[in-house]
Every structure is written in structure tokens, then in C-alpha cells.
Design an enzyme around this catalytic site. Structure first.
Site, PDB file in Angstrom:
ATOM      1  CG  HIS A 118      -5.648   0.482   9.095  1.00  0.00           C
ATOM      2  ND1 HIS A 118      -4.428   1.127   9.073  1.00  0.00           N
ATOM      3  CD2 HIS A 118      -5.692  -0.254   7.952  1.00  0.00           C
ATOM      4  CE1 HIS A 118      -3.776   0.792   7.982  1.00  0.00           C
ATOM      5  NE2 HIS A 118      -4.507  -0.048   7.285  1.00  0.00           N
TER       6      HIS A 118
ATOM      7  CG  ASN B 210      -2.207   0.801   0.944  1.00  0.00           C
ATOM      8  OD1 ASN B 210      -2.328   1.490  -0.072  1.00  0.00           O
ATOM      9  ND2 ASN B 210      -3.155   0.728   1.858  1.00  0.00           N
TER      10      ASN B 210
END
Length: 482
Positions: free
Chosen positions: A369, A336
Site C-alpha cells: 500500500h 478486496n
């Protein structure tokens, strides 16, 4: 078949919207007017949000608008700080909506909200950063010092108006699942000629070709080795080696899901020609050109037509790297990448207390997250493994050659992969009680392995540390004393 569709309805809709976004790219790129292209991108983005989120679309839309208002209302000196705290406060409220009597948004809406947080906070830091960099350059000129132009993109002020910020936040490209890209990249797309001359079709086909493989592998792994099985008594009755290796299967399934989503997201960019830059800019994920940016902006149409391009700016995943790199440190760099860039530029490099930079970056990554314990178990465990890994890397792998390097590399790869799988189990189980049930069934063995490796590594490092050569003066003194 019907049961499968019902169970995975939201994922199927999300996948369909990503494929639609890929398909609409050539038509979007063909729009001639800049204003028409900006409005078409924003309207399409808002439609996608509403389809995915329904009534809960109010959350991503409202939070982004509030963030834009704060950027324009606050002074350039403090807009980035105010926007950061606003967007992350709303993200926290958004995820706790059920505690306030509201409907808890879906996971797909959560992904959109996460991307909008990156965009709105990121552009506020771009605005502030450009102001600081230009001020620093002017000060150096006044003091008649040489201005080092390692990366000259900040030698111009970035100050978009409200409407430009609106279009940047809600443009459909990258809205569903990334990648993150800077406002500068977005602005270049409309005013630089690269998208007209890059081979969008070729890049898109080359990017998409592995998606069916990723999806097939995800379905196979997740059905043969389901996550919930590790919490069952039947799992606990298996032999220890089987239980030890089971996280490899569930992490493999998770990786295939991420690879598929990220690859489709990159294809949305390539099909529209978004994020294409000439290769001589040495383009980096999230950032764009790292050298000679001003020269690239002055490139003529003829030069643009004959240039070689890449889409490194919007590359999220280096899949081959994720599967093959030896160390966890390198694995973190290829996973990512666009989000890693955002964390590095917005948090790590701008955090004022040097000893706490890494902790600030990890903490922001965790809360971005979510607030579940699994994210803390997974992300905050990385530095402890890295401490041990760095010691063995320097002692045994760094200077090794030939067969020895391959053998040590395989051992380090295995340990890195096993560590990631063990951490991923916590990431996927999410809640503390579920994580504790699983880790207890495994006697928390991997933390013990980490600690043993670290202590042993520290001892080996002391024993094998090369002694500093004595200087001539010290040698003479020793001879005289003898």
C-alpha cells in the site's frame, strides 16, 4: 462546476478510462485470432498507462520488463524470490522518486504500479509453485502412494515465454485498478471456450447497476463530512459523541469510492468475458476453479455452450458482506478478495517461519500500500482487535441462537464497524503527525477500549472455560483417596 472538475481532474480521467475499458470489452472479445487478441490487449494496456501517467509511464513499464527479465534469467528454483525483491525494491524507489530528484508519480500511476507488482510477482510464484507441485506428484508416484487431487491445476508445468509474460503483464483488463488474476486465468481466456458462451452483457449490466449509487454516495459523504475537518479546532470543540462517530462518515465515503472503482474494474472483466468459468469448478476470487480443473479444460464445445457460468474468479468486493458481516475477521475476507488471495498464496502460505506468517503477510500488505505511517496504524492494528474479538465470538456468539444471537451479532457488528472506522481515519490521514493530532484530540480512546475488552475477555475465558471431564481411572483414584 468548473472548480469541481479542476479539483477532481485525475479521478474523472481515470473513471472515463475505466468506462472506456468496459465499452471496448465486446469488441475485444470478438477478435478471432489469439495472437491478435493478445497484442490488442497489450497495446491497449500500454496506451492506458501512457494516458494516465504521461512521462511517468516509464516506471510501470520499466519495472514490469525488469521483473520479466529476472523471471526468465533466474532458475525456476529461485525466480520467485528474486522477482519479489526486485519488484518491491522498485516499488519503494518509485514512491521515493522525489528524493532522487525525479517527479513524484500520481496516485493513479501508483495504482497501476501496484497491480503490476502483483502480476509479475504472482506469475513467478505460479511458475515456481507448479514446478514444486509436479515434482512432488512424481515423487509420490515413484513411492507408489496415492496422489490426492484436492486441486489439480498444478499438475502441469506453468512456464510462459518472455512474450507471453509481456502480454500478461500489460493486458488492459484489470490494469487500472485490478482485480488481480493469475497467469493461468489469463491463459485460459484465450484457449478455453467459456467467453464465447457466457452472458457477458447480462453480467456486466448487473454489475454496473450500483455504480451510480456508489458515486453519488461518495460525493455526498465526502462533501458533507470532509476528511480534513477532523484536524480543525472546530471539530475539537464538538461534543465527544459527534467526534467519535465522525470516522464512520469518512470511512463510508472511502468505501463508496472503493466500491465504485472495484465494481467498474469487475465490469471490465465481465464485458470481455474474462474470468468466466463453469460454476461446477467452485471458482474462488483470484484463484479460479478449485476442483476438477483438468476436467474443465477438456470440456467440449457442446458442454461449454450448455454450462452455467460465474465471474467469481475476478470478483474483488462482496459489498453486501462488507456492510453486514459481524466480525472483523469475516470483513477482511470479503474486502478486496483478489488481493487478499495474492497475499495468502504468495506470502502467508510460502513464508518459511510458521509463527511469523501473519506478521509477514501484514508487513507485505502494508508496504504494498505504501510506506506512510497510516498504513501501519490501520493494517497492523487488526490482529490486536482480532485477539479480543475471537474470545467474545467463541464465548457468546458462536453457539447463540434466536434473538440472543441477533442482539449479540448487532453489538459485534457495531464494534467491528467502529474499529474499522477508527483505523480508516489513520489510513486516510497517512502521515504520523496528522494521525497523532487526531488521535490525541480523541485521547486515543479506542486503544483503551481494545485493551479493556481484551483483558476482560481473557478473564471471562478463564472463568467460563469448561472443565475437562475426568477419566474413569482418575475418578477411582479420587474415591480410594477419600
Amino acid at each position: 462546476m468548473f472548480a469541481f472538475i479542476t479539483k477532481n481532474k485525475n479521478d474523472i480521467i481515470y473513471l472515463s478510462l475505466l468506462l472506456f475499458s468496459v465499452g471496448v470489452g465486446p469488441r475485444y472479445r470478438a477478435l478471432k485470432s489469439v495472437e491478435a487478441k493478445k497484442w490488442a490487449g497489450s497495446i491497449l494496456g500500454l496506451i492506458l498507462i501512457i494516458i494516465v501517467s504521461g512521462y511517468n509511464a516509464v516506471h510501470p513499464i520499466l519495472s514490469a520488463l525488469l521483473g520479466i527479465i529476472v523471471i526468465k534469467a533466474a532458475t525456476v528454483k529461485y525466480c520467485h524470490i528474486a522477482t519479489f525483491f526486485l519488484m518491491f525494491s522498485y516499488l519503494f524507489f518509485f514512491r521515493m522518486a522525489d528524493k532522487f530528484g525525479l517527479q513524484l508519480p500520481s496516485g493513479q500511476t501508483n495504482l497501476i504500479e501496484m497491480i503490476l507488482v502483483l502480476r509479475v510477482v504472482g506469475v513467478s510464484f505460479e511458475i515456481n509453485g507448479s514446478w514444486l507441485a509436479v515434482g512432488k506428484a512424481k515423487k509420490q508416484e515413484q513411492e507408489q502412494k496415492d496422489v490426492k487431487e484436492k486441486d489439480d491445476e498444478f499438475l502441469e508445468i506453468i512456464n510462459p515465454d518472455f512474450l507471453d509474460l509481456f502480454h500478461y503483464a500489460f493486458n488492459y483488463i484489470g490494469l487500472l485498478t485490478g482485480p488481480y488474476y493469475r497467469y493461468r486465468t489469463y491463459n485460459d481466456y484465450f484457449y478455453l471456450p467459456y467467453s464465447k458462451y457466457v452472458d457477458c452483457f447480462g453480467f456486466t449490466i448487473n454489475t454496473l447497476r450500483m455504480v451510480p449509487v456508489y458515486i453519488s454516495m461518495y460525493l455526498a459523504f465526502s462533501n458533507i463530512w470532509p476528511l480534513e475537518y477532523i484536524l480543525t479546532e472546530d471539530h475539537n470543540n464538538r461534543n465527544f459523541v459527534y467526534r467519535m462517530m465522525y470516522p464512520w462518515a469518512i470511512f463510508a465515503a472511502f468505501r463508496q469510492r472503493i466500491y465504485a472503482g472495484m465494481t467498474l474494474a469487475e465490469s471490465v472483466c465481465t464485458s470481455a468475458g474474462f474470468g468466466a468459468y463453469p460454476v461446477q469448478g467452485r471458482n474462488r476470487s483470484g484463484h479460479g476453479p478449485t476442483v476438477g480443473y483438468m476436467k474443465l479444460k477438456e470440456m467440449s464445445e457442446e458442454e461449454a455452450r450448455n454450462s452455467e457460468y460465474d465471474f467469481n474468479t475476478v470478483e474483488s468486493m462482496d459489498v453486501w458482506g462488507c456492510e453486514t458481516v459481524v466480525t472483523l475477521r469475516d470483513s477482511m475476507k470479503v474486502w478486496n478478495k483478489a488481493v487478499q488471495y495474492w497475499v495468502a498464496m504468495v506470502v502467508y502460505k510460502r513464508f518459511p517461519i510458521k509463527p511469523l506468517k501473519i506478521h509477514a503477510a501484514l508487513f507485505v500488505s502494508v508496504i504494498w500500500h505504501g510506506y506512510h505511517a497510516g498504513y501501519f496504524f490501520c493494517i497492523y492494528a487488526c490482529p490486536f482487535y482480532l485477539m479480543a474479538e475471537d474470545i467474545y465470538y467463541k464465548l457468546y456468539y458462536k453457539d447463540a441462537t434466536g434473538t440472543k444471537k441477533k442482539v449479540i451479532g448487532f453489538i459485534m457488528w457495531f464494534l467491528r464497524s467502529h474499529s474499522e472506522s477508527y483505523q480508516a481515519a489513520a489510513f486516510l490521514l497517512l502521515t504520523f503527525d496528522r494521525i497523532w493530532i487526531y488521535y490525541t484530540s480523541m485521547h486515543h480512546y479506542w486503544y483503551g477500549v481494545w485493551l479493556t475488552f481484551l483483558i476482560l475477555g481473557l478473564i471471562l475465558n478463564l472463568v467460563q472455560r469448561p472443565r475437562k471431564p475426568k477419566i474413569k481411572g482418575e475418578e477411582k483414584k479420587q474415591e480410594i483417596s477419600n
